[in-house]
Write a protein that holds these residues in place. Structure first.
Motif, PDB file in Angstrom:
ATOM      1  N   LYS A 241       0.832  -1.215   0.000  1.00 55.08           N
ATOM      2  CA  LYS A 241       0.000   0.000   0.000  1.00 55.08           C
ATOM      3  C   LYS A 241       0.861   1.257   0.000  1.00 55.08           C
ATOM      4  O   LYS A 241       0.622   2.187  -0.768  1.00 55.08           O
ATOM      5  CB  LYS A 241      -0.907   0.002   1.245  1.00 55.08           C
ATOM      6  CG  LYS A 241      -1.926  -1.133   1.275  1.00 55.08           C
ATOM      7  CD  LYS A 241      -2.778  -1.088   2.524  1.00 55.08           C
ATOM      8  CE  LYS A 241      -1.974  -1.422   3.775  1.00 55.08           C
ATOM      9  NZ  LYS A 241      -2.809  -1.494   4.997  1.00 55.08           N
ATOM     10  N   THR A 242       1.860   1.283   0.872  1.00 52.83           N
ATOM     11  CA  THR A 242       2.670   2.483   1.029  1.00 52.83           C
ATOM     12  C   THR A 242       3.594   2.704  -0.161  1.00 52.83           C
ATOM     13  O   THR A 242       3.816   3.845  -0.577  1.00 52.83           O
ATOM     14  CB  THR A 242       3.506   2.377   2.323  1.00 52.83           C
ATOM     15  OG1 THR A 242       2.652   2.003   3.408  1.00 52.83           O
ATOM     16  CG2 THR A 242       4.166   3.703   2.646  1.00 52.83           C
ATOM     17  N   ARG A 243       4.107   1.618  -0.704  1.00 50.82           N
ATOM     18  CA  ARG A 243       5.014   1.715  -1.855  1.00 50.82           C
ATOM     19  C   ARG A 243       4.522   0.758  -2.944  1.00 50.82           C
ATOM     20  O   ARG A 243       5.115  -0.307  -3.171  1.00 50.82           O
ATOM     21  CB  ARG A 243       6.448   1.405  -1.440  1.00 50.82           C
ATOM     22  CG  ARG A 243       6.965   2.398  -0.377  1.00 50.82           C
ATOM     23  CD  ARG A 243       8.424   2.206  -0.082  1.00 50.82           C
ATOM     24  NE  ARG A 243       8.853   3.070   1.009  1.00 50.82           N
ATOM     25  CZ  ARG A 243       9.813   3.996   0.897  1.00 50.82           C
ATOM     26  NH1 ARG A 243      10.403   4.196  -0.264  1.00 50.82           N
ATOM     27  NH2 ARG A 243      10.162   4.717   1.945  1.00 50.82           N
ATOM     28  N   PRO A 244       3.468   1.124  -3.633  1.00 55.45           N
ATOM     29  CA  PRO A 244       2.850   0.223  -4.620  1.00 55.45           C
ATOM     30  C   PRO A 244       3.760  -0.108  -5.793  1.00 55.45           C
ATOM     31  O   PRO A 244       3.518  -1.092  -6.493  1.00 55.45           O
ATOM     32  CB  PRO A 244       1.612   1.005  -5.080  1.00 55.45           C
ATOM     33  CG  PRO A 244       1.906   2.430  -4.744  1.00 55.45           C
ATOM     34  CD  PRO A 244       2.742   2.397  -3.514  1.00 55.45           C
ATOM     35  N   GLU A 245       4.814   0.677  -6.003  1.00 53.12           N
ATOM     36  CA  GLU A 245       5.715   0.395  -7.117  1.00 53.12           C
ATOM     37  C   GLU A 245       6.480  -0.917  -6.922  1.00 53.12           C
ATOM     38  O   GLU A 245       7.037  -1.475  -7.878  1.00 53.12           O
ATOM     39  CB  GLU A 245       6.723   1.545  -7.305  1.00 53.12           C
ATOM     40  CG  GLU A 245       7.687   1.757  -6.156  1.00 53.12           C
ATOM     41  CD  GLU A 245       7.125   2.655  -5.053  1.00 53.12           C
ATOM     42  OE1 GLU A 245       7.874   2.997  -4.129  1.00 53.12           O
ATOM     43  OE2 GLU A 245       5.927   3.021  -5.137  1.00 53.12           O
ATOM     44  N   LEU A 246       6.506  -1.427  -5.687  1.00 55.70           N
ATOM     45  CA  LEU A 246       7.187  -2.695  -5.415  1.00 55.70           C
ATOM     46  C   LEU A 246       6.369  -3.894  -5.882  1.00 55.70           C
ATOM     47  O   LEU A 246       6.890  -5.010  -5.947  1.00 55.70           O
ATOM     48  CB  LEU A 246       7.452  -2.842  -3.913  1.00 55.70           C
ATOM     49  CG  LEU A 246       8.342  -1.789  -3.248  1.00 55.70           C
ATOM     50  CD1 LEU A 246       8.471  -2.084  -1.762  1.00 55.70           C
ATOM     51  CD2 LEU A 246       9.707  -1.738  -3.915  1.00 55.70           C
TER      52      LEU A 246
END
Length: 809
Positions: A241-246
Motif C-alpha cells: 500500500k505504502t510503496r505500490p511500485e514494489l
C-alpha cells in the motif's frame, strides 16, 4: 465417496469442494477392522484400540454437546465429513443453563452420547485440559460415548483431523426401520500432542506465482497433517500500500490476500510473513527509484543473482519500515515476523560501509562487518518489536561474522538452516547450542525443496536432512526451542506437488522428533502414512507399493554427482514404473503422482543427456591423449542422431510441462519456466550437434582429399616430390582413408597440424601445377579438420565443467 472435511469451508457454504474419490460401499459386511492399529499422520503419542473390536454407533439421534462457540468452525468440519460421505445429518444439542457447569470453561470439548453429559466427564475434562500441552488432545471412543477434549482450539481441531484419518475403519449401513445411515466408529483412546510447538512450512512466491485457488488447496493440505504455520515469502507478489511500485503485475490484490490469510486462520495456521531487510532485495533495487540503495553499484540485476541494500543509506530504513508495516497489516494475528538477513554477499562494498567497517573493525574486516550487520539488524528488530511482533532471523551471517552476536536483541528467534549432509547431527547441535547458550530461542530449518534441482527434489538428501535437523534440535525446551521449518525454495522450480513426500515426512518428524539416527526404515514408515492418509490407499495394498519413497531416495541424486549414470538411469525407470503403477490403486492425489512422474521423466532426460555428453567427452579425451580411438564417420552420424532424438524429447516435454503447469501457474510465469528449463539445455544440445556435424563434414572432405593425394603421390619418385614430405603426407592420408573405412585410428590433431606445417613449407617450383593444387586443397582440409576437432575437444571439455544449467529441467 469420502471427502475430507478439511476441504469444506464454512459448512460448504462456498460450494467449493476438492474431491477425494474414495469409494466406500455401504453394503460391505462388517470387518474386523481394528486387528491392526491404524496408520495415522502424524502418529499419535498414544493410541489404544479395543481388542474386542468394539464400535460406537454414530446416528442422527445422538446428542452432541460443545462447550464454546469458538469450536463451531471445527465442529462443522466434523459434521461436514459425516454428511458428505455418509449422508449423516448431525447437529449440536444445546447445554441447558441449569446443566452448565463452571468446569466447562476449561479447555474445549465435543461430547457425543445418547444421553446428557455425565458428572464423571467433568473431572475428565479438567484433568485433560490442565495436563496436556496446548495443542494436545484426548480422543476417546467407547461403545457408549465419544469425545474430543483439548486445552486449545487448534488442539481440538487436531482431534477432529484424527477422527477423519480413521476413514478406512469407519463402517456405514442403513437402519432397516428408518432408512437412515448408521455409522460405526472403532473404539479407541488417543492421547496426543506435538513435540515441537511451531511446525511451519515455507511458501515462496518470488519465482513461482501460483493461482489463489491452488494456494488455498495447499493451505488445506498442510492443515490436514497438523502443520500449524506457514512462512509466506511474498517479495514482490504482495499488495504493498505504502510503496505500490514494489508490487509485481501478478501480485494478489488486497481482497485475495485477505481471503488467503483468513483461510489460514480458519484452519488454525499462523501466517508468518518474511520481509527481506538486507540481502535478497534485488526485486527492490532493480527499480530505478531504488537503484541508489544497491550496496554494490557495479552489480546489475539478473534473475540468477542477489542484490543487497546499503545498511547506512538514509533511505534504507524508511523503505524497510514501510515494507514491514504493510506486511504486518495483512498478517495481524501472527506473533512473528521473519526479517531474513541471510546471504548478504556484498556487505561492506560501498564507500560509507567500507569506512564504517574500517572504523569499527580496528583493522579486522570480519569484526567490522559483524558490527555493521548487527547494528543494521537491531534497527530492523526495533521496528518489528514496535509493532508488537517477535522477530526471526536466518542464522548464517551470525555464524559467519560472530564477533558481535552478543549485541543482537535477545528477543530474536534464530532460524538455523542447514540443507545438506556436510555436517553431522552433533555438528548441528553444537551450532544451535552456540545460540541457545547466548540466550536465544532457536528454530530448526530443513528443506523439502533445495539443491537447485529443477525436475524433482533430491530425496537422497531431503528425508535425512529433515530427520537429522530435528534430532539435533530435540523436543521443545521452553525458552530454547521454538519449533521447525521446512523451507521450499521456488528458485529450485520443481512443482510444489513434488515436495509432498518431504512435507509428509516433515509433518511426522516435527510432531514426533526421533531420537535415533536416520535409516531408510524411517522412509518406509512415511511411505505407509502417505499411502494411507494422502493417497487413501487401502491397507491391503500397502505392501505392494511399499518401496515408493525408497525409489525416490535412490534415483533423485543429482546426476552430475552420480558415480554410475547407467545405474541411476535404471533406478529412475523403475521409479517411473512404480509411481505410474500405483495410480490404479489410489483414490486421491492423482495430480501429485502426475507431477512426480513428470519430474522423474525430466530427471531421466537429464541423465540421458549427461550419458551422451559424458561418453562423447570421454571419447574425445582418450583420443586427445592418444589413449583411444576417435569416432568413425558413421559413429559421428549416430551421435548426431541420438542428440537429435534428445532435442525432439525436449520439444515434447516443453509442451508436456506446459500441460502440467498451466493448471496452477500464470502464463507469464509459465514462459519463464520454459526459458529456464528448456531453452539453454536445448541450445546447448543443438550447439554440440552442430559441432559434431561440422567436424564430420570437415573430416569427410579431408578423407576425400586424402584419397586424391594418395592417388597422385603413390607413384611419384623422389625427384618429382620431396621424399620426406611425400612419405609423411602418404602416411597421414593413408591413415585417414583407413580410418574412414574402419581399419585404423584417426591421426591425432597434433599430427594433422604438423602435416599442415610441412605442406606449408613445400617448395612448389619443381612440382607439377595440378599436384600443387591437390596438395593445397589437402592442406586446407587438414587445417579445417584440425581446427574443428581441436575446438570440439576443448569446448566440450570446458563445458563439462559448466553444465549447471542441466539441473534446471
Amino acid at each position: 465417496m469420502l471427502y475430507p472435511a478439511i476441504f469444506m469451508e464454512k459448512a460448504l457454504l462456498s460450494g467449493y469442494l476438492v474431491f477425494y474419490h474414495i469409494i466406500l460401499k455401504s453394503n460391505k459386511p462388517p470387518r474386523n477392522i481394528m486387528n491392526k492399529e491404524p496408520v495415522l499422520l502424524p502418529t499419535p503419542k498414544s493410541i489404544t484400540t479395543d481388542p474386542g473390536d468394539g464400535k460406537f454407533l454414530l446416528s442422527e439421534e445422538r446428542d452432541i454437546y460443545v462447550n464454546k462457540a469458538k469450536v463451531q468452525d471445527h465442529v462443522i468440519d466434523f459434521f461436514g465429513f459425516f454428511w458428505k460421505n455418509f449422508k449423516l445429518h448431525l447437529r449440536i444439542t444445546a447445554i441447558r443453563d441449569r446443566e452448565y457447569k463452571q468446569e466447562y470453561e476449561k479447555g474445549f470439548f465435543m461430547y457425543i452420547s445418547g444421553k446428557s453429559i455425565p458428572d464423571s466427564f467433568t473431572s475428565t475434562l479438567v484433568d485433560v485440559a490442565e495436563s496436556l500441552p496446548l495443542e494436545g488432545y484426548d480422543l476417546t471412543i467407547t461403545p457408549d460415548e465419544m469425545y474430543i477434549i483439548s486445552p486449545s482450539i487448534r488442539g481440538f481441531f487436531n482431534g477432529v483431523l484424527t477422527v477423519q484419518q480413521l476413514w478406512e475403519d469407519i463402517e456405514v449401513k442403513k437402519d432397516r426401520t428408518t432408512g437412515k445411515p448408521l455409522v460405526s466408529l472403532p473404539c479407541l483412546h488417543v492421547v496426543d500432542y506435538p513435540d515441537l510447538d511451531l511446525r511451519m512450512v515455507h511458501v515462496d512466491l518470488k519465482q513461482q506465482m501460483h493461482s489463489l485457488e491452488y494456494l488455498k488447496d495447499h493451505v488445506r493440505m498442510l492443515a490436514r497433517y497438523k502443520i500449524n504455520a506457514i512462512l509466506w515469502e511474498w517479495e514482490d507478489k504482495f499488495p504493498y500500500k505504502t510503496r505500490p511500485e514494489l508490487q509485481h503485475k501478478l501480485a494478489f490484490n488486497r481482497a485475495e490476500t485477505v481471503e488467503l490469510m483468513n483461510l489460514c486462520t480458519m484452519y488454525g495456521i499462523e501466517s508468518i510473513p518474511l520481509v527481506q531487510t538486507y540481502g535478497h532485495l534485488e526485486f527492490v533495487v532493480k527499480l530505478d527509484k531504488y537503484k541508489h540503495l544497491n550496496e554494490d553499484q557495479s552489480k546489475q540485476y539478473s534473475p540468477d543473482s542477489t542484490l543487497d541494500v546499503c545498511a547506512l543509506h538514509e533511505d534504507t530504513m524508511p523503505l524497510l519500515r514501510d515494507m514491514i508495516s504493510d506486511m504486518i497489516s495483512y498478517h495481524p494475528k501472527s506473533r512473528f515476523l521473519h526479517i531474513g538477513g541471510d546471504e548478504v554477499y556484498t556487505i561492506g562494498t560501498c564507500d560509507r560501509c567500507k569506512q564504517y567497517i574500517k572504523e569499527h573493525g580496528h583493522g579486522d574486516d570480519e569484526k567490522g562487518k559483524s558490527k555493521l550487520y548487527i547494528q543494521h539488524m537491531n534497527k530492523v528488530i526495533k521496528i518489528v518489536k514496535g509493532f508488537g511482533k517477535i522477530p526471526m532471523i536466518w542464522h548464517d551471517y551470525l555464524l559467519k561474522y560472530p564477533e558481535y552476536v552478543d549485541e543482537l536483541d535477545k528477543d530474536t528467534i534464530i532460524v538455523y538452516w542447514r540443507y545438506g549432509k556436510d555436517k553431522q547431527p552433533n555438528d548441528f547441535k553444537k551450532e544451535m547450542n552456540f545460540f541457545k547458550d547466548k540466550g536465544f530461542q532457536v528454530l530448526a530449518a530443513s528443506s523439502v525443496r533445495s539443491d537447485f534441482q529443477y525436475a524433482i527434489p533430491n530425496y537422497s538428501m531431503r528425508f535425512q536432512n529433515i530427520h537429522e535437523l530435528h534430532l539435533a534440535l530435540g523436543t521443545s525446551e521452553r525458552g530454547k526451542n521454538t519449533g521447525a521449518l521446512a523451507t521450499s525454495w521456488a528458485v529450485c522450480r520443481s512443482p510444489m506437488e513434488t515436495t509432498v513426500p518431504g512435507i509428509l515426512h516433515f509433518a511426522e518428524s516435527c510432531w514426533n522428533v526421533k531420537k535415533v539416527p536416520f535409516t531408510l526404515a524411517t522412509v518406509d514408515f512415511t511411505t505407509k502414512q502417505m499411502l494411507s492418509q494422502y493417497f487413501y490407499m487401502p491397507r491391503k495394498l500397502w505392501e505392494k507399493h511399499g518401496a515408493l519413497l525408497r525409489n525416490l531416495v535412490s534415483c533423485t541424486v543429482p546426476p552430475q554427482k552420480a558415480n554410475d549414470l547407467g545405474i541411476i538411469a535404471g533406478e529412475i525407470r523403475s521409479a517411473i514404473d512404480a509411481w505410474q503403477g500405483m495410480r490404479r490403486d489410489i483414490q486421491a492425489g492423482d495430480y501429485t503422482v502426475e507431477n512426480i512422474v513428470h519430474g522423474l521423466k525430466l530427471q531421466e532426460m537429464k541423465v540421458d543427456m549427461l550419458m551422451v555428453l559424458n561418453e562423447l567427452v570421454r571419447i574425445l579425451d582418450e583420443y586427445g591423449s592418444g589413449a583411444g580411438k576417435f569416432l568413425s564417420i558413421d559413429g559421428l552420424r549416430d551421435k548426431c542422431r541420438v542428440i537429435d532424438e534428445l532435442i525432439e524429447k525436449f520439444e515434447l516435454f516443453q509442451y508436456r510441462t506446459r500441460e502440467v503447469y498451466e493448471k496452477v501457474i500464470y502464463d507469464a510465469e509459465l514462459l519463464m519456466e520454459w526459458k529456464y528449463r528448456f531453452q539453454e539445455p536445448r541450445e546447448y544440445l543443438e550447439s554440440v550437434r552442430d559441432r559434431l556435424v561440422n567436424a564430420r563434414l570437415s573430416l569427410e572432405m579431408l578423407v576425400e582429399k586424402s584419397q586424391a593425394v594418395q592417388d597422385n603421390l603413390v607413384h611419384l619418385d623422389d625427384k618429382s616430390f620431396p621424399r620426406d614430405l611425400r612419405h609423411h603426407v602418404l602416411e597421414i592420408a593413408g591413415n585417414l582413408v583407413k580410418w574412414e573405412s574402419g581399419n585404423d585410428s584417426l591421426p591425432p590433431v597434433e599430427s594433422l597440424e604438423e602435416c599442415v606445417t610441412m605442406v606449408d613449407t613445400m617448395e612448389t617450383a619443381s612440382i607439377d601445377g595440378a599436384l600443387v593444387e591437390i596438395m593445397s586443397e589437402f592442406q586446407d582440409a587438414l587445417s579445417e579438420a584440425a581446427e574443428k576437432l581441436d575446438h570440439l575437444i576443448f569446448s566440450l571439455a570446458m563445458e563439462k565443467l559448466q553444465q549447471g544449467f542441466i539441473r534446471r529441467f
